[in-house]
Design a protein around this motif. Structure first.
Motif, PDB file in Angstrom:
ATOM      1  N   SER A 134       0.907  -1.081  -0.380  1.00  0.00           N
ATOM      2  CA  SER A 134       0.240   0.230   0.041  1.00  0.00           C
ATOM      3  C   SER A 134       0.923   1.114   0.089  1.00  0.00           C
ATOM      4  N   PRO A 148      -9.717   5.973  -0.651  1.00  0.00           N
ATOM      5  CA  PRO A 148      -9.471   5.334  -1.605  1.00  0.00           C
ATOM      6  C   PRO A 148     -10.464   5.200  -2.455  1.00  0.00           C
ATOM      7  N   GLU A 159      -7.149  -0.579  -5.586  1.00  0.00           N
ATOM      8  CA  GLU A 159      -7.240   0.530  -5.068  1.00  0.00           C
ATOM      9  C   GLU A 159      -6.126   1.504  -4.555  1.00  0.00           C
ATOM     10  N   PHE A 161      -4.921   4.520  -2.328  1.00  0.00           N
ATOM     11  CA  PHE A 161      -5.936   5.859  -1.070  1.00  0.00           C
ATOM     12  C   PHE A 161      -4.979   7.035  -1.302  1.00  0.00           C
ATOM     13  N   PHE A 172      -5.660   5.075   6.379  1.00  0.00           N
ATOM     14  CA  PHE A 172      -4.923   4.532   4.875  1.00  0.00           C
ATOM     15  C   PHE A 172      -4.048   3.249   6.094  1.00  0.00           C
ATOM     16  N   ALA A 175      -6.203   0.488   6.529  1.00  0.00           N
ATOM     17  CA  ALA A 175      -6.932  -0.522   5.075  1.00  0.00           C
ATOM     18  C   ALA A 175      -5.446  -0.995   4.511  1.00  0.00           C
TER      19      ALA A 175
END
Length: 322
Positions: A134, A148, A159, A161, A172, A175
């Motif tokens: 991420s 997102p 996806e 962010f 964030f 996630a």
């Protein structure tokens, strides 16, 4: 490289495509630049540096003007000299994610089916997402794309962010814990970022629950998020009235309570709710229930010794009651 073990992989990057000033007057742009500068200074004081694309000054902003012209041009620069100079200083201090020359970064992407947009840094974050890593895009608060967003490019889809304030950072990190399916040790390590209003006791273990870490990770994360975000505020709003706290947190989907009068009257049983941390003993009688009949998360009230944070003291199946 774009993986969790690479020192050249950044978690926070600047979305240069958000420097699209079309349709905005100078007052709006200067206000947004000032907010971005504030955000940079907050983030740069943290544990995760923001990185940028090396050619950020060449990104088009308006009327065939690049960011360089808007910041440095004699006749084309934004009117707020102080904020312009502040942004220039901050940009010059940022490392460049493309110094490591990662392969496969798409230069153009579609964001929420819009596009294509020339956005190498969003492409970098997308490539990372396709590898279950991420990366969040720090965005000038002119673009309406915080949170997102679905992004696709030549490397695939995923996806990404986007954030315009530090308040969004815990979302964030939470996630990321789900999308990356983090290990239990990484769950605790990332907790400081995901739950800034909590202190996770070093003795916590998912092994104390009835169930596996993999099956309980998301439900524990959801409860901790609500305790982090709302418990202290709710406590203050209702002046610490237990039934009001229980009702308000229950309306947010969290079944929690303090111990019963009978249990609180038993020294032996309450001692089981006491947790030592940094030389101080905390009473963790408040508890959230993952299920009606099993699995409890015990925590303290906000405490000055923890700078107002809450100690998450115990993960248990169920403590004895009186």
């Amino acid at each position: 490289m774009l993986d969790g073990g690479s020192a050249d992989t950044y978690r926070l990057v600047l979305d240069e495509s958000s420097f699209d000033f079309r349709g905005h007057d100078d007052e709006d742009v200067c206000r947004a630049v000032s907010l971005l500068n504030d955000l940079f200074e907050e983030l740069n004081g943290g544990r995760h540096p923001v990185a940028r694309w090396s050619d950020v000054y060449e990104i088009p902003c308006r009327d065939d003007l690049a960011l360089y012209d808007v910041l440095f041009g004699r006749e084309t620069a934004l009117p707020d000299r102080d904020e312009r100079q502040r942004l220039m200083r901050l940009l010059d201090r940022l490392p460049c994610w493309d110094d490591a020359e990662p392969a496969g970064v798409p230069l153009e992407v579609h964001i929420d089916e819009r596009g294509p947009v020339f956005a190498p840094t969003v492409g970098y974050a997308l490539l990372a997402a396709t590898k279950q890593f991420s990366v969040a895009c720090v965005t000038l608060p002119l673009a309406d794309q915080a949170g997102p967003r679905a992004v696709r490019g030549e490397c695939g889809e995923g996806e990404v962010f986007f954030l315009t304030s530090t308040e969004a950072l815990p979302r964030f990190w939470r996630a990321s814990m789900i999308s990356e399916k983090v290990s239990e040790s990484e769950f605790y390590r990332r907790g400081e970022d995901a739950f800034p209003n909590l202190v996770l006791h070093e003795g916590l273990s998912f092994g104390s629950f009835d169930g596996s870490y993999q099956n309980l990770r998301e439900s524990v994360l959801a409860v901790l998020a609500e305790v982090n975000d709302r418990f202290a505020a709710v406590w203050d709003e209702v002046n610490g009235q237990p039934h009001e706290v229980e009702a308000r947190m229950g309306s947010r989907g969290v079944d929690m309570s303090r111990e019963s009068v009978k249990t609180r009257g038993s020294h032996k049983h309450m001692a089981m709710r006491d947790v030592d941390h940094d030389g101080k003993r905390f009473r963790c009688e408040w508890h959230a229930k993952l299920e009606r009949h099993r699995n409890r998360i015990h925590f303290s009230l906000p405490d000055p010794a923890l700078d107002g944070r809450i100690l998450i003291g115990l993960f248990v199946d169920h403590l004895p009651t009186a």
